[in-house]
Design a protein around this motif. Sequence first.
Motif, PDB file in Angstrom:
ATOM      1  N   SER A  38     -46.674  33.236 -71.774  1.00 50.94           N
ATOM      2  CA  SER A  38     -46.684  34.093 -72.971  1.00 50.94           C
ATOM      3  C   SER A  38     -46.829  35.559 -72.557  1.00 50.94           C
ATOM      4  N   PHE A  39     -47.869  36.238 -73.014  1.00 52.22           N
ATOM      5  CA  PHE A  39     -48.084  37.641 -72.678  1.00 52.22           C
ATOM      6  C   PHE A  39     -48.189  37.857 -71.168  1.00 52.22           C
ATOM      7  N   GLY A  40     -48.531  36.812 -70.424  1.00 51.22           N
ATOM      8  CA  GLY A  40     -48.640  36.923 -68.975  1.00 51.22           C
ATOM      9  C   GLY A  40     -47.335  37.280 -68.280  1.00 51.22           C
ATOM     10  N   GLU A  41     -46.206  37.162 -68.996  1.00 50.92           N
ATOM     11  CA  GLU A  41     -44.930  37.539 -68.372  1.00 50.92           C
ATOM     12  C   GLU A  41     -44.888  39.025 -68.032  1.00 50.92           C
ATOM     13  N   LEU A  97     -44.653  28.041 -90.790  1.00 54.71           N
ATOM     14  CA  LEU A  97     -45.296  27.451 -89.620  1.00 54.71           C
ATOM     15  C   LEU A  97     -44.242  26.971 -88.627  1.00 54.71           C
ATOM     16  N   ASN A  98     -44.492  27.188 -87.338  1.00 56.97           N
ATOM     17  CA  ASN A  98     -43.597  26.664 -86.318  1.00 56.97           C
ATOM     18  C   ASN A  98     -44.382  26.361 -85.053  1.00 56.97           C
ATOM     19  N   VAL A  99     -43.819  25.515 -84.208  1.00 56.33           N
ATOM     20  CA  VAL A  99     -44.419  25.251 -82.894  1.00 56.33           C
ATOM     21  C   VAL A  99     -44.048  26.415 -81.994  1.00 56.33           C
ATOM     22  N   ALA A 100     -45.044  27.215 -81.629  1.00 51.67           N
ATOM     23  CA  ALA A 100     -44.815  28.432 -80.861  1.00 51.67           C
ATOM     24  C   ALA A 100     -44.896  28.199 -79.360  1.00 51.67           C
ATOM     25  N   VAL A 101     -45.776  27.286 -78.951  1.00 51.99           N
ATOM     26  CA  VAL A 101     -46.002  27.045 -77.526  1.00 51.99           C
ATOM     27  C   VAL A 101     -46.169  25.545 -77.305  1.00 51.99           C
ATOM     28  N   VAL A 102     -45.533  25.032 -76.270  1.00 48.35           N
ATOM     29  CA  VAL A 102     -45.751  23.652 -75.826  1.00 48.35           C
ATOM     30  C   VAL A 102     -46.458  23.730 -74.479  1.00 48.35           C
ATOM     31  N   ASN A 103     -47.743  23.389 -74.477  1.00 42.86           N
ATOM     32  CA  ASN A 103     -48.537  23.512 -73.259  1.00 42.86           C
ATOM     33  C   ASN A 103     -48.570  22.243 -72.435  1.00 42.86           C
ATOM     34  N   GLY A 104     -48.365  21.101 -73.063  1.00 36.58           N
ATOM     35  CA  GLY A 104     -48.444  19.837 -72.353  1.00 36.58           C
ATOM     36  C   GLY A 104     -48.051  18.704 -73.273  1.00 36.58           C
ATOM     37  N   PRO A 105     -48.065  17.482 -72.760  1.00 35.92           N
ATOM     38  CA  PRO A 105     -47.690  16.339 -73.596  1.00 35.92           C
ATOM     39  C   PRO A 105     -48.664  16.102 -74.735  1.00 35.92           C
ATOM     40  N   GLY A 106     -49.865  16.661 -74.639  1.00 38.75           N
ATOM     41  CA  GLY A 106     -50.866  16.473 -75.687  1.00 38.75           C
ATOM     42  C   GLY A 106     -51.434  17.754 -76.223  1.00 38.75           C
ATOM     43  N   ALA A 114     -55.953  35.584 -80.949  1.00 41.50           N
ATOM     44  CA  ALA A 114     -54.733  36.386 -80.822  1.00 41.50           C
ATOM     45  C   ALA A 114     -54.597  37.269 -82.049  1.00 41.50           C
ATOM     46  N   ALA A 115     -53.977  38.434 -81.855  1.00 37.10           N
ATOM     47  CA  ALA A 115     -53.881  39.410 -82.937  1.00 37.10           C
ATOM     48  C   ALA A 115     -52.789  39.076 -83.942  1.00 37.10           C
ATOM     49  N   TYR A 116     -51.730  38.394 -83.503  1.00 35.51           N
ATOM     50  CA  TYR A 116     -50.570  38.145 -84.360  1.00 35.51           C
ATOM     51  C   TYR A 116     -50.033  36.734 -84.120  1.00 35.51           C
ATOM     52  N   PRO A 117     -49.159  36.235 -85.017  1.00 34.07           N
ATOM     53  CA  PRO A 117     -48.537  34.912 -84.816  1.00 34.07           C
ATOM     54  C   PRO A 117     -47.370  34.995 -83.829  1.00 34.07           C
ATOM     55  N   TYR A 118     -47.698  35.147 -82.556  1.00 31.33           N
ATOM     56  CA  TYR A 118     -46.673  35.351 -81.542  1.00 31.33           C
ATOM     57  C   TYR A 118     -45.763  34.131 -81.397  1.00 31.33           C
ATOM     58  N   HIS A 119     -44.569  34.381 -80.844  1.00 32.91           N
ATOM     59  CA  HIS A 119     -43.565  33.345 -80.589  1.00 32.91           C
ATOM     60  C   HIS A 119     -43.167  32.643 -81.886  1.00 32.91           C
ATOM     61  N   SER A 120     -42.943  33.459 -82.893  1.00 33.21           N
ATOM     62  CA  SER A 120     -42.667  32.923 -84.213  1.00 33.21           C
ATOM     63  C   SER A 120     -41.614  33.772 -84.910  1.00 33.21           C
ATOM     64  N   PRO A 121     -40.743  33.153 -85.723  1.00 36.24           N
ATOM     65  CA  PRO A 121     -39.806  33.932 -86.541  1.00 36.24           C
ATOM     66  C   PRO A 121     -40.517  34.903 -87.471  1.00 36.24           C
ATOM     67  N   TRP A 122     -41.810  34.667 -87.697  1.00 41.08           N
ATOM     68  CA  TRP A 122     -42.612  35.555 -88.526  1.00 41.08           C
ATOM     69  C   TRP A 122     -42.632  36.981 -87.986  1.00 41.08           C
ATOM     70  N   LEU A 123     -42.365  37.125 -86.679  1.00 39.62           N
ATOM     71  CA  LEU A 123     -42.365  38.452 -86.046  1.00 39.62           C
ATOM     72  C   LEU A 123     -40.957  38.954 -85.753  1.00 39.62           C
ATOM     73  N   ARG A 124     -39.956  38.369 -86.410  1.00 38.28           N
ATOM     74  CA  ARG A 124     -38.587  38.748 -86.101  1.00 38.28           C
ATOM     75  C   ARG A 124     -38.333  40.239 -86.346  1.00 38.28           C
ATOM     76  N   HIS A 181     -39.592  38.310 -76.627  1.00 37.87           N
ATOM     77  CA  HIS A 181     -40.771  37.508 -76.279  1.00 37.87           C
ATOM     78  C   HIS A 181     -41.719  37.278 -77.436  1.00 37.87           C
ATOM     79  N   MET A 182     -41.718  38.134 -78.456  1.00 38.93           N
ATOM     80  CA  MET A 182     -42.635  37.926 -79.582  1.00 38.93           C
ATOM     81  C   MET A 182     -42.111  36.880 -80.558  1.00 38.93           C
ATOM     82  N   VAL A 183     -40.823  36.549 -80.454  1.00 34.67           N
ATOM     83  CA  VAL A 183     -40.199  35.629 -81.404  1.00 34.67           C
ATOM     84  C   VAL A 183     -39.894  34.274 -80.781  1.00 34.67           C
ATOM     85  N   ARG A 184     -39.399  34.265 -79.540  1.00 35.08           N
ATOM     86  CA  ARG A 184     -38.975  33.013 -78.911  1.00 35.08           C
ATOM     87  C   ARG A 184     -40.179  32.170 -78.504  1.00 35.08           C
ATOM     88  N   PRO A 185     -40.102  30.856 -78.646  1.00 34.22           N
ATOM     89  CA  PRO A 185     -41.227  29.983 -78.268  1.00 34.22           C
ATOM     90  C   PRO A 185     -41.376  29.876 -76.755  1.00 34.22           C
TER      91      PRO A 185
END
Length: 469
Positions: free
Chosen positions: A101-104, A162-171, A201-211, A255-259
């Motif tokens: 995420s922001f670490g990029e 609502l959307n899935v913004a980050v997939v961190n693992g199988p669970g 987090a300050a905003y709903p990152y990785h979301s179309p909400w920030l398009r 980066h603020m929009v893409r998951p």
Amino acid sequence: MRLRTAFLFPGQGAYLPGALQHFPVAYPQVGELMRQVDAVCAEYGHRPVSEMLLDLAAPRIESLLADNPEVLHLCIFTASLACAAVCEAEGVRPDLLVGHSFGEWAALTLAGVWTPTEAARLICERDRVCRQNPPERGGLLAVALSSARASRLASVVDDWSLNVAVVNGPGQSVLAGPDAALEQAHAVAVALGVQAVRIKAAYPYHSPWLRGVGEVFGGVMQHAPARVPRRRVYSPIAAGYLTTVEDVRRVGADHMVRPVDFLAALHRLQRDGVSVFVECGVKDIVTRLTVDVMPSVVTAAPLARRGGPTAARAALAPLLAGHPHDGEQSRPVHSASTQQPAVTSRSDTAPPAEAAPRDRTESTAPVQETGTGRVAEPLPERAELVTALQEHYAEHLGYPREVLTADADLEADLGIDSLRQTEMLTSLYGRYGLDVAKTPDPGRRATLTDIADHLLNMSRAASTTASAP
């Protein structure tokens, strides 16, 4: 054969007050880095990052999120580059760089795409755009579900934002959206027995909400300086290696929009032969996610807690002495927590939660089962309960019993972030037969004494409810 090493750069939440205290003396390059970022802070009218990263009494993350998210982001960025500098100074060098995420931003800076000054200015511009084009208040919610089941949870809420913004693992997945929708999703998750916790987090990152914000910042990125990466960089946002200036600009703009698919990134790195992962940033958030997916990898997190240069060197020492054998991990000093997933679930099918049995109290309520057939333990008196908590945390997290003092700050002193604190509290609710639904925010108890008081208050409240006519 030499094992391939990846430097992992964390995103939201990777901050502790005073995390770099004593490092500028031992590593002058860390002091120079902070001076460069402090100069950018002065340009934009922000407080210097050195105040936050060198002073143990600096504002906590909640305060910075509310008042100075720009400074928080610069602190995360600076601490990540500082940690990478320490690793390389000690002889641990990466074969590739990966930002979560922001670490990029830190990963691309270390790759030579920007100087620290240029990257810090872009981060300030990014936050300026967010302030000038504010979206509806929102954020991120981590849930102990696969991405497919997290999507179904979002559909239950029936809010298209609502959307899935980050997939961190199988669970573990992360939902993004406005506050109202996240509150509904949290309530549904708790009702289903699925652990869920708000990410700081300050905003709903990785979301179309920030398009809209992303489009404005995309214009900034098109005119910003950028260079071809001099080191190998894998982007979980782009789902591939970044090799051109165009690649970099595209990720920066989107980066603020893409998951973020961190799970897919880990599988790709595993196929590419990476087996050593070093977390370059505060805490051990990303290495714990990594071990949850690939238990046999080697990990190190030099800034997992505020231990100064001595603790950082101790965390790196096994890597320098020769890589451990498969299945063995190089963990931060006083931590075996990389074996634990950041958020856990009894099952992806979300059965009734073990951690949410019916109310009980020691004095008036009947003894109950915890949901797995085990009888819930009665709560002991306060002093004995604190001792029991010390043993519980030592057993489950791998910390030496002596560092788990009654007044140690679990996050600031020991690096136990809010996700792990939620996981631990859930296990305690099950152990003592308390109702997780009765506590709105279990991650805000700072010390074991606070947690003991919290459990006792829950027990008294349950007793009052049970005895009411």
